[in-house]
Design an enzyme around this catalytic site. Sequence first.
Site, PDB file in Angstrom:
ATOM      1  N   HIS A 199      -2.762   7.291   6.976  1.00 23.39           N
ATOM      2  CA  HIS A 199      -1.827   8.240   6.363  1.00 23.39           C
ATOM      3  C   HIS A 199      -2.547   9.489   5.855  1.00 23.39           C
ATOM      4  O   HIS A 199      -2.039  10.595   6.022  1.00 23.39           O
ATOM      5  CB  HIS A 199      -1.060   7.598   5.203  1.00 23.39           C
ATOM      6  CG  HIS A 199       0.120   6.795   5.619  1.00 23.39           C
ATOM      7  ND1 HIS A 199       1.192   7.324   6.307  1.00 23.39           N
ATOM      8  CD2 HIS A 199       0.412   5.480   5.433  1.00 23.39           C
ATOM      9  CE1 HIS A 199       2.089   6.375   6.520  1.00 23.39           C
ATOM     10  NE2 HIS A 199       1.638   5.247   6.008  1.00 23.39           N
ATOM     11  N   CYS A 230       5.905   0.029   7.784  1.00 22.94           N
ATOM     12  CA  CYS A 230       5.538   1.175   6.960  1.00 22.94           C
ATOM     13  C   CYS A 230       6.756   1.612   6.157  1.00 22.94           C
ATOM     14  O   CYS A 230       7.861   1.692   6.702  1.00 22.94           O
ATOM     15  CB  CYS A 230       5.049   2.318   7.857  1.00 22.94           C
ATOM     16  SG  CYS A 230       4.572   3.795   6.971  1.00 22.94           S
ATOM     17  N   LEU A 231       6.545   1.906   4.876  1.00 24.72           N
ATOM     18  CA  LEU A 231       7.648   2.348   4.027  1.00 24.72           C
ATOM     19  C   LEU A 231       8.263   3.651   4.523  1.00 24.72           C
ATOM     20  O   LEU A 231       9.447   3.892   4.326  1.00 24.72           O
ATOM     21  CB  LEU A 231       7.167   2.518   2.580  1.00 24.72           C
ATOM     22  CG  LEU A 231       6.697   1.236   1.883  1.00 24.72           C
ATOM     23  CD1 LEU A 231       6.101   1.557   0.520  1.00 24.72           C
ATOM     24  CD2 LEU A 231       7.837   0.235   1.757  1.00 24.72           C
ATOM     25  N   GLY A 247       0.844  -1.186   0.000  1.00 23.14           N
ATOM     26  CA  GLY A 247       0.000   0.000   0.000  1.00 23.14           C
ATOM     27  C   GLY A 247       0.877   1.232   0.000  1.00 23.14           C
ATOM     28  O   GLY A 247       2.029   1.193   0.452  1.00 23.14           O
ATOM     29  N   HIS A 293      -4.540   1.124   7.452  1.00 24.50           N
ATOM     30  CA  HIS A 293      -3.175   1.662   7.578  1.00 24.50           C
ATOM     31  C   HIS A 293      -2.979   2.837   6.616  1.00 24.50           C
ATOM     32  O   HIS A 293      -2.511   3.908   7.021  1.00 24.50           O
ATOM     33  CB  HIS A 293      -2.164   0.549   7.295  1.00 24.50           C
ATOM     34  CG  HIS A 293      -0.744   0.989   7.369  1.00 24.50           C
ATOM     35  ND1 HIS A 293       0.086   0.632   8.400  1.00 24.50           N
ATOM     36  CD2 HIS A 293       0.012   1.748   6.527  1.00 24.50           C
ATOM     37  CE1 HIS A 293       1.291   1.161   8.202  1.00 24.50           C
ATOM     38  NE2 HIS A 293       1.269   1.840   7.073  1.00 24.50           N
ATOM     39  N   GLU A 294      -3.361   2.654   5.352  1.00 26.96           N
ATOM     40  CA  GLU A 294      -3.195   3.722   4.359  1.00 26.96           C
ATOM     41  C   GLU A 294      -4.151   4.883   4.640  1.00 26.96           C
ATOM     42  O   GLU A 294      -3.782   6.048   4.463  1.00 26.96           O
ATOM     43  CB  GLU A 294      -3.386   3.182   2.935  1.00 26.96           C
ATOM     44  CG  GLU A 294      -2.405   2.099   2.531  1.00 26.96           C
ATOM     45  CD  GLU A 294      -0.944   2.436   2.765  1.00 26.96           C
ATOM     46  OE1 GLU A 294      -0.571   3.617   2.652  1.00 26.96           O
ATOM     47  OE2 GLU A 294      -0.164   1.517   3.080  1.00 26.96           O
ATOM     48  N   GLN A 327       2.852   9.923   1.626  1.00 28.50           N
ATOM     49  CA  GLN A 327       4.149   9.256   1.627  1.00 28.50           C
ATOM     50  C   GLN A 327       5.015   9.632   0.426  1.00 28.50           C
ATOM     51  O   GLN A 327       6.201   9.336   0.409  1.00 28.50           O
ATOM     52  CB  GLN A 327       3.971   7.738   1.673  1.00 28.50           C
ATOM     53  CG  GLN A 327       3.376   7.250   2.977  1.00 28.50           C
ATOM     54  CD  GLN A 327       3.233   5.752   2.953  1.00 28.50           C
ATOM     55  OE1 GLN A 327       2.263   5.214   2.413  1.00 28.50           O
ATOM     56  NE2 GLN A 327       4.223   5.067   3.514  1.00 28.50           N
TER      57      GLN A 327
END
Length: 192
Positions: free
Chosen positions: A152, A106-107, A45, A148-149, A50
């Site tokens: 963000h 998480c990236l 994702g 999760h996304e 991000q």
Amino acid sequence: MILPIVAYGAPILRKVSQDITPDYPNLQKLISDMWETMYASNGVGLAAPQINRDIRLFVIDSEQVFKNLDEEDEGKYPDDPGVKRVFINAHILETEGEQWAYNEGCLSIPKIREDVSRQESVTLQYLDEAFATYTERFTGITARIILHEYDHIDGKLFIDYIKPLKRKLLQRKLNDISKGKIKVDYKMSFAK
């Protein structure tokens, strides 16, 4: 084009994102770049904050999770085989079900993984890349990735859900990430 992932510490990761309209500049190219960036980073994702955009846009591909499950986990999740989808202007209508823990990463916060409890399902209203409107319920791993996304685009991070003591123990690693003192195999940008 592969875009740099914004690292922990950047103010945009704490900003509530804005809805967009169909005339958002170069939207289809941005979506294409987000897919390319997500796959190049081995993510499942990616949200617009991000990649340094404060808009309500994220992409997910939970199919990637199911391709990599161990045999004993096959058939364990109700959303198998997953979905690949673009979410624009998403808004949660309802979350329901039992809370269940799963180890998330998480990236934007590389090399940190923690168990996070989230509800089993989420009902969202959202637009796809053609700006068609959907109201849909997602469960299991797919719901978790969406939540999760979605966090963000609401200025939240998965580490916000972990206990204060555990977060305090992670503070040095978090500080190192924000200062760029980390090596990853994908492009990142760090707060100045």
